[in-house]
Design a protein around this motif. Structure first.
Motif, short mmCIF file in Angstrom:
data_model
loop_
_atom_site.label_atom_id
_atom_site.label_comp_id
_atom_site.label_asym_id
_atom_site.label_seq_id
_atom_site.Cartn_x
_atom_site.Cartn_y
_atom_site.Cartn_z
N GLU A 26 0.84 -1.20 0.00
CA GLU A 26 0.00 0.00 0.00
C GLU A 26 0.88 1.26 0.00
OE1 GLU A 26 -3.06 0.39 -0.49
OE2 GLU A 26 -3.46 2.44 0.16
N ALA A 27 1.95 1.21 0.78
CA ALA A 27 2.87 2.36 0.82
C ALA A 27 3.48 2.58 -0.56
CB ALA A 27 3.97 2.10 1.85
N GLU A 28 3.84 1.48 -1.19
CA GLU A 28 4.43 1.58 -2.52
C GLU A 28 3.44 2.20 -3.51
OE1 GLU A 28 6.27 -2.08 -4.05
OE2 GLU A 28 5.51 -1.39 -5.98
N ARG A 29 2.20 1.75 -3.39
CA ARG A 29 1.16 2.28 -4.28
C ARG A 29 1.02 3.79 -4.11
NH1 ARG A 29 -4.19 3.36 -4.61
NH2 ARG A 29 -4.61 3.15 -2.40
N ARG A 30 1.18 4.25 -2.86
CA ARG A 30 1.01 5.69 -2.61
C ARG A 30 2.33 6.45 -2.72
NH1 ARG A 30 -2.99 6.84 2.34
NH2 ARG A 30 -4.14 4.88 2.45
N GLY A 31 3.37 5.77 -3.11
CA GLY A 31 4.66 6.44 -3.26
C GLY A 31 5.27 6.87 -1.93
N ALA A 73 -0.72 8.44 8.85
CA ALA A 73 0.47 9.19 8.43
C ALA A 73 0.50 9.29 6.91
CB ALA A 73 1.73 8.51 8.95
N MET A 74 0.15 8.19 6.25
CA MET A 74 0.15 8.21 4.77
C MET A 74 -0.95 9.13 4.26
SD MET A 74 1.35 4.47 3.46
CE MET A 74 0.10 3.39 4.06
N ASP A 75 -2.12 9.09 4.92
CA ASP A 75 -3.21 10.00 4.54
C ASP A 75 -2.76 11.45 4.66
OD1 ASP A 75 -4.86 7.88 4.13
OD2 ASP A 75 -6.04 8.13 5.95
N ALA A 76 -1.98 11.72 5.71
CA ALA A 76 -1.59 13.10 5.99
C ALA A 76 -0.62 13.64 4.95
CB ALA A 76 -0.96 13.20 7.38
N MET A 77 -0.08 12.76 4.12
CA MET A 77 0.94 13.21 3.17
C MET A 77 0.45 13.28 1.74
SD MET A 77 4.47 11.64 4.60
CE MET A 77 3.94 9.96 4.48
N GLU A 78 -0.87 13.30 1.57
CA GLU A 78 -1.38 13.32 0.20
C GLU A 78 -0.94 14.58 -0.54
OE1 GLU A 78 -5.56 12.54 0.51
OE2 GLU A 78 -5.20 10.39 0.74
N GLN A 79 -0.73 15.67 0.21
CA GLN A 79 -0.31 16.92 -0.42
C GLN A 79 1.22 17.06 -0.43
OE1 GLN A 79 -2.76 18.62 -1.82
NE2 GLN A 79 -4.20 17.18 -0.89
N PRO A 111 5.83 13.85 -3.86
CA PRO A 111 6.04 12.41 -3.88
C PRO A 111 7.41 11.97 -3.34
CG PRO A 111 4.95 13.09 -5.88
CD PRO A 111 5.26 14.35 -5.12
N GLY A 112 8.47 12.66 -3.69
CA GLY A 112 9.78 12.24 -3.24
C GLY A 112 9.99 12.43 -1.75
N ASP A 113 9.07 13.14 -1.14
CA ASP A 113 9.25 13.53 0.26
C ASP A 113 8.33 12.75 1.20
OD1 ASP A 113 10.89 15.17 1.68
OD2 ASP A 113 9.40 16.76 1.91
N ARG A 114 7.60 11.80 0.64
CA ARG A 114 6.63 11.07 1.46
C ARG A 114 7.31 9.95 2.22
NH1 ARG A 114 2.00 10.53 -3.18
NH2 ARG A 114 1.74 12.76 -3.47
N ARG A 115 7.58 10.20 3.47
CA ARG A 115 8.26 9.22 4.30
C ARG A 115 7.54 9.06 5.61
NH1 ARG A 115 13.37 8.32 2.69
NH2 ARG A 115 13.93 9.55 0.87
#
Lengths: 257, 160
Positions: free
Chosen positions: A96-101, A133-139, A142-146
């Motif tokens: 799922e993390a991979e799918r969301r980058g 945490a992943m939801d919070a990073m939708e904005q 992409p390279g910064d989503r950790r």
């Protein structure tokens, strides 16, 4: 378990199971075709069988992790290993993390990860925190989503923190973040941190972590919010017979919007 | 088994066991299977222009199947393409088919279905392939003409 979370994960998990199933099927049919053509060598058939066995176990492993999370069970305080419990959840979340980058970074720095607690509930908390945490990073770019998942020893306790690079939690919400339906999510179905708070409470008998959620996070990421819960010391009778140094706190640092 | 004229099927899939299994299956069916772990691997290792058929995983780390399909189209490579996906979502399948994919299958896929999709993709492409080959040869020959010969050719064509 937050069932909405399972909904989000269904596609990824189906993919995770379909992958080995697809390979098993293709291998079996390749073998059949080879036998039909009279071109099957023993060596090749043996290779195919070995691969089929490996893929079968791979699918089984995904299902095992899933069942552990979904089964109804009594809350048990048992000796457990924090790191292997966390690793199982992260393995489930990886596709799922991979799918969301999103990159999941794990820093399991606690040297002794033995804990007295309920592994399944801890896993559920982690799953909710990481999904939030992943939801919070939708904005977030992409390279910064950790998402950084860290364990550390804090004196007599174990600390678990989840930090993201998302939008953070507004200071005004720090006192209410554990309440039901408190959320910074725009979408109507969001049920807030409360959805993971009950389980944190069950494991941890939550009392506020001394530090306010807005305090600077230990992690170098730009996490601006922290969800905190502390597990009080176990009553002496619950301590494992050996040396009870690891019962401490389960603490989640997280950004949330 | 692989005679010299065996048709190439390029398999692009990031999942190691899936890739190997698909290669076994397609080889057993008489194709020459070539495998690539990513879109980038394919672009580096495949012949230019690639020939045969492309069996493409949709979801891969890095550029995904749709991105590879787009690059090939931009470069003018017409490779009949069959998509394989672990999660068949409608949006991606529509995009793939609109971009010219000849089929979109979801894993796990039965051998019969897969081999039929590959066969149909190659068959539909055959007349186009012949036409592309004819054009390529003509262009190649044209490039061997010198300036005077080109003038003559132009005059001949105009006089017809």
């Amino acid at each position: 378990m937050r069932f909405a979370a399972m909904g989000e994960l269904t596609a990824s998990i189906a993919h995770e199971i379909n992958q080995p199933l697809g390979a098993i099927l293709a291998n079996a049919e390749a073998a059949e075709l080879l036998l039909q053509n009279g071109k099957a060598g023993t060596g090749q058939l043996r290779e195919i069988l070995a691969d089929i066995r490996r893929d079968d176990l791979r699918a089984h492993e995904v299902i095992r992790r899933l069942r552990a999370l979904l089964e109804k069970h009594e809350v048990r305080h048992e000796p457990m290993r924090l790191h292997s419990a966390l690793a199982d959840v992260l393995a489930l979340l990886a596709p799922e993390a991979e799918r969301r980058g999103v990159t999941l970074e794990q820093h399991f720095d606690a040297l002794d990860d033995r804990l007295l607690g309920d592994a399944v509930q801890l896993q559920q908390v982690l799953m909710n925190l990481v999904l939030n945490a992943m939801d919070a990073m939708e904005q977030t770019a992409p390279g910064d989503r950790r998402v950084r998942i860290t364990t550390a020893e804090r004196g007599d306790a174990l600390a678990l923190s989840v930090a993201d690079r998302g939008c953070g939690i507004d200071a005004a919400m720090h006192t209410t973040i554990f309440d039901s339906f408190v959320t910074t999510k725009a979408r109507a179905w969001a049920s807030g941190c409360r959805s993971c708070a009950p389980s944190s409470r069950l494991i941890t008998d939550t009392s506020p972590w001394p530090r306010s959620p807005g305090a600077a996070p230990a992690s170098p990421s730009r996490c601006r919010g922290a969800l905190a819960s502390r597990r009080p010391n176990q009553p002496a009778r619950c301590r494992p017979p050996s040396k009870a140094r690891h019962e401490g706190s389960a603490r989640g640092d997280r950004a949330h919007r | 088994m692989k005679d010299q004229r065996a048709v190439i099927v390029h398999i692009v899939d990031d999942d190691d066991s899936m890739r190997v299994a698909l290669a076994r299956l397609l080889s057993a069916a008489g194709y020459e299977a070539r495998t690539y772990a990513s879109a980038g691997d394919f672009l580096i290792a495949a012949d230019e222009p690639p020939s045969g058929c492309l069996l493409l995983d949709l979801h891969m780390p890095g550029p995904d199947g749709l991105a590879l399909q787009e690059v090939l189209r931009r470069r003018g490579h017409h490779l009949p393409t069959v998509f394989l996906s672990g999660r068949g979502d409608i949006a991606s399948s529509v995009r793939a088919l609109k971009a010219g994919a000849s089929d979109f299958l979801t894993k796990p896929v039965q051998a019969g279905v897969l081999l039929e999709a590959v066969r149909a993709a190659l068959e539909a492409d055959a007349p186009l392939r012949a036409e592309r080959e004819r054009r390529r040869l003509l262009l190649q020959r044209h490039s061997t003409l010198n300036e005077r010969e080109r003038v003559v050719l132009r005059e001949v064509v105009q006089a017809r």
